[in-house]
Design a protein around this motif. Structure first.
Motif, PDB file in Angstrom:
ATOM      1  N   PRO A  10      28.242  41.442  47.498  1.00 10.68           N
ATOM      2  CA  PRO A  10      29.151  42.098  48.431  1.00 10.68           C
ATOM      3  C   PRO A  10      30.061  43.079  47.712  1.00 10.68           C
ATOM      4  CG  PRO A  10      29.830  39.838  48.028  1.00 10.68           C
ATOM      5  CD  PRO A  10      28.524  40.035  47.330  1.00 10.68           C
ATOM      6  N   GLN A  11      30.462  44.138  48.423  1.00 13.23           N
ATOM      7  CA  GLN A  11      31.427  45.080  47.880  1.00 13.23           C
ATOM      8  C   GLN A  11      32.770  44.369  47.763  1.00 13.23           C
ATOM      9  OE1 GLN A  11      30.952  48.292  46.865  1.00 13.23           O
ATOM     10  NE2 GLN A  11      28.792  47.888  47.149  1.00 13.23           N
ATOM     11  N   VAL A  12      33.455  44.598  46.666  1.00 12.96           N
ATOM     12  CA  VAL A  12      34.735  43.945  46.433  1.00 12.96           C
ATOM     13  C   VAL A  12      35.857  44.945  46.703  1.00 12.96           C
ATOM     14  CG1 VAL A  12      36.177  42.788  44.729  1.00 12.96           C
ATOM     15  CG2 VAL A  12      33.714  42.397  44.733  1.00 12.96           C
ATOM     16  N   PRO A  13      36.706  44.668  47.707  1.00 16.46           N
ATOM     17  CA  PRO A  13      37.832  45.563  47.995  1.00 16.46           C
ATOM     18  C   PRO A  13      38.776  45.655  46.798  1.00 16.46           C
ATOM     19  CG  PRO A  13      37.597  43.899  49.718  1.00 16.46           C
ATOM     20  CD  PRO A  13      36.670  43.529  48.606  1.00 16.46           C
ATOM     21  N   SER A  14      39.519  46.751  46.710  1.00 16.20           N
ATOM     22  CA  SER A  14      40.415  46.967  45.573  1.00 16.20           C
ATOM     23  C   SER A  14      41.469  45.873  45.452  1.00 16.20           C
ATOM     24  CB  SER A  14      41.072  48.344  45.665  1.00 16.20           C
ATOM     25  OG  SER A  14      41.822  48.452  46.856  1.00 16.20           O
ATOM     26  N   GLU A  15      41.917  45.317  46.578  1.00 17.20           N
ATOM     27  CA  GLU A  15      42.916  44.247  46.501  1.00 17.20           C
ATOM     28  C   GLU A  15      42.362  43.011  45.800  1.00 17.20           C
ATOM     29  OE1 GLU A  15      43.567  41.512  50.001  1.00 17.20           O
ATOM     30  OE2 GLU A  15      42.814  43.280  51.030  1.00 17.20           O
ATOM     31  N   ILE A  16      41.085  42.740  45.976  1.00 17.42           N
ATOM     32  CA  ILE A  16      40.458  41.614  45.280  1.00 17.42           C
ATOM     33  C   ILE A  16      40.169  41.999  43.835  1.00 17.42           C
ATOM     34  CG2 ILE A  16      38.372  40.172  45.142  1.00 17.42           C
ATOM     35  CD1 ILE A  16      38.371  40.112  48.204  1.00 17.42           C
ATOM     36  N   ALA A  17      39.717  43.216  43.610  1.00 16.37           N
ATOM     37  CA  ALA A  17      39.406  43.676  42.250  1.00 16.37           C
ATOM     38  C   ALA A  17      40.635  43.604  41.347  1.00 16.37           C
ATOM     39  CB  ALA A  17      38.854  45.092  42.289  1.00 16.37           C
ATOM     40  N   GLY A  18      41.825  43.709  41.926  1.00 15.04           N
ATOM     41  CA  GLY A  18      43.051  43.640  41.143  1.00 15.04           C
ATOM     42  C   GLY A  18      43.534  42.227  40.867  1.00 15.04           C
ATOM     43  N   MET A  19      42.864  41.238  41.438  1.00 16.02           N
ATOM     44  CA  MET A  19      43.277  39.847  41.249  1.00 16.02           C
ATOM     45  C   MET A  19      42.805  39.307  39.902  1.00 16.02           C
ATOM     46  SD  MET A  19      42.303  37.955  44.798  1.00 16.02           S
ATOM     47  CE  MET A  19      43.447  37.860  46.138  1.00 16.02           C
ATOM     48  N   SER A  20      43.581  38.381  39.377  1.00 12.14           N
ATOM     49  CA  SER A  20      43.123  37.644  38.202  1.00 12.14           C
ATOM     50  C   SER A  20      42.054  36.656  38.655  1.00 12.14           C
ATOM     51  CB  SER A  20      44.286  36.880  37.568  1.00 12.14           C
ATOM     52  OG  SER A  20      44.685  35.801  38.404  1.00 12.14           O
ATOM     53  N   PHE A  21      41.316  36.120  37.709  1.00 11.64           N
ATOM     54  CA  PHE A  21      40.307  35.105  38.019  1.00 11.64           C
ATOM     55  C   PHE A  21      40.962  33.931  38.737  1.00 11.64           C
ATOM     56  CE2 PHE A  21      38.225  31.119  36.894  1.00 11.64           C
ATOM     57  CZ  PHE A  21      36.934  31.349  37.360  1.00 11.64           C
ATOM     58  N   GLU A  22      42.098  33.492  38.225  1.00  9.03           N
ATOM     59  CA  GLU A  22      42.768  32.317  38.784  1.00  9.03           C
ATOM     60  C   GLU A  22      43.246  32.558  40.213  1.00  9.03           C
ATOM     61  OE1 GLU A  22      42.598  32.094  34.464  1.00  9.03           O
ATOM     62  OE2 GLU A  22      43.380  33.655  35.777  1.00  9.03           O
ATOM     63  N   GLU A  23      43.780  33.737  40.488  1.00  5.91           N
ATOM     64  CA  GLU A  23      44.228  34.065  41.845  1.00  5.91           C
ATOM     65  C   GLU A  23      43.052  34.071  42.821  1.00  5.91           C
ATOM     66  OE1 GLU A  23      47.939  37.096  40.866  1.00  5.91           O
ATOM     67  OE2 GLU A  23      45.891  37.873  40.871  1.00  5.91           O
ATOM     68  N   ALA A  24      41.962  34.706  42.410  1.00  9.68           N
ATOM     69  CA  ALA A  24      40.780  34.786  43.272  1.00  9.68           C
ATOM     70  C   ALA A  24      40.183  33.406  43.502  1.00  9.68           C
ATOM     71  CB  ALA A  24      39.744  35.729  42.662  1.00  9.68           C
ATOM     72  N   LEU A  25      40.122  32.600  42.461  1.00 12.34           N
ATOM     73  CA  LEU A  25      39.558  31.257  42.589  1.00 12.34           C
ATOM     74  C   LEU A  25      40.405  30.389  43.515  1.00 12.34           C
ATOM     75  CD1 LEU A  25      37.308  29.352  41.723  1.00 12.34           C
ATOM     76  CD2 LEU A  25      38.734  28.703  39.761  1.00 12.34           C
ATOM     77  N   GLU A  26      41.727  30.506  43.413  1.00 10.12           N
ATOM     78  CA  GLU A  26      42.603  29.720  44.287  1.00 10.12           C
ATOM     79  C   GLU A  26      42.416  30.115  45.749  1.00 10.12           C
ATOM     80  OE1 GLU A  26      45.144  26.961  45.757  1.00 10.12           O
ATOM     81  OE2 GLU A  26      44.252  27.065  43.757  1.00 10.12           O
ATOM     82  N   GLU A  27      42.345  31.424  46.017  1.00  2.57           N
ATOM     83  CA  GLU A  27      42.128  31.849  47.401  1.00  2.57           C
ATOM     84  C   GLU A  27      40.763  31.389  47.892  1.00  2.57           C
ATOM     85  OE1 GLU A  27      41.952  35.716  50.342  1.00  2.57           O
ATOM     86  OE2 GLU A  27      42.922  35.960  48.402  1.00  2.57           O
ATOM     87  N   LEU A  28      39.761  31.457  47.031  1.00  5.70           N
ATOM     88  CA  LEU A  28      38.427  30.992  47.398  1.00  5.70           C
ATOM     89  C   LEU A  28      38.445  29.505  47.740  1.00  5.70           C
ATOM     90  CD1 LEU A  28      35.432  31.599  47.760  1.00  5.70           C
ATOM     91  CD2 LEU A  28      35.142  31.301  45.290  1.00  5.70           C
ATOM     92  N   ARG A  29      39.167  28.725  46.965  1.00  4.25           N
ATOM     93  CA  ARG A  29      39.294  27.277  47.254  1.00  4.25           C
ATOM     94  C   ARG A  29      39.939  27.047  48.625  1.00  4.25           C
ATOM     95  NH1 ARG A  29      41.335  25.626  41.283  1.00  4.25           N
ATOM     96  NH2 ARG A  29      39.289  25.307  40.376  1.00  4.25           N
ATOM     97  N   LEU A  30      40.966  27.829  48.940  1.00  2.00           N
ATOM     98  CA  LEU A  30      41.626  27.683  50.241  1.00  2.00           C
ATOM     99  C   LEU A  30      40.672  28.034  51.383  1.00  2.00           C
ATOM    100  CD1 LEU A  30      45.101  29.271  49.395  1.00  2.00           C
ATOM    101  CD2 LEU A  30      44.594  26.843  49.771  1.00  2.00           C
ATOM    102  N   ILE A  31      39.911  29.092  51.213  1.00  2.00           N
ATOM    103  CA  ILE A  31      38.942  29.502  52.242  1.00  2.00           C
ATOM    104  C   ILE A  31      37.884  28.425  52.441  1.00  2.00           C
ATOM    105  CG2 ILE A  31      37.062  31.124  52.726  1.00  2.00           C
ATOM    106  CD1 ILE A  31      38.887  33.327  51.523  1.00  2.00           C
ATOM    107  N   VAL A  32      37.356  27.899  51.348  1.00  2.00           N
ATOM    108  CA  VAL A  32      36.337  26.848  51.446  1.00  2.00           C
ATOM    109  C   VAL A  32      36.908  25.639  52.176  1.00  2.00           C
ATOM    110  CG1 VAL A  32      34.968  25.197  50.097  1.00  2.00           C
ATOM    111  CG2 VAL A  32      34.979  27.614  49.461  1.00  2.00           C
TER     112      VAL A  32
END
Length: 89
Positions: A10-32
């Motif tokens: 999937p294309q990654v929006p700039s707001e996600i591209a600017g996230m650290s690994f930890e920030e993205a992983l935490e949001e992914l955990r919340l979504i799951v």
């Protein structure tokens, strides 16, 4: 870029591209967690799934970058172990 499953990443929006690994992983955990609990409407679940796929792609890219850095540190041009400063972004 294609994934091994034959699907396109999937294309990654700039707001996600600017996230650290930890920030993205935490949001992914919340979504799951929300998707597993069945919260929200179908349209919301589809949107959350799409964002989760984007977050997953970003996390995978970050992990590949980290692996490349480790490999650069671990092996010299002659294949022997060495360490050199990383010229990162």
């Amino acid at each position: 870029m294609a994934e091994t499953s034959g699907q396109q990443a999937p294309q990654v929006p700039s707001e996600i591209a600017g996230m650290s690994f930890e920030e993205a992983l935490e949001e992914l955990r919340l979504i799951v967690g929300r998707l597993e609990s069945g919260e929200g409407q179908l349209d919301q679940a589809i949107d959350a799934y799409e964002r989760g796929a984007q977050l997953k792609a970003h996390c995978e890219a970050k992990l590949r970058e980290a692996q490349a850095k480790i490999e650069k540190i671990a092996l010299g041009p002659d294949g022997t172990a060495r360490s050199e400063p990383f010229e990162g972004s």
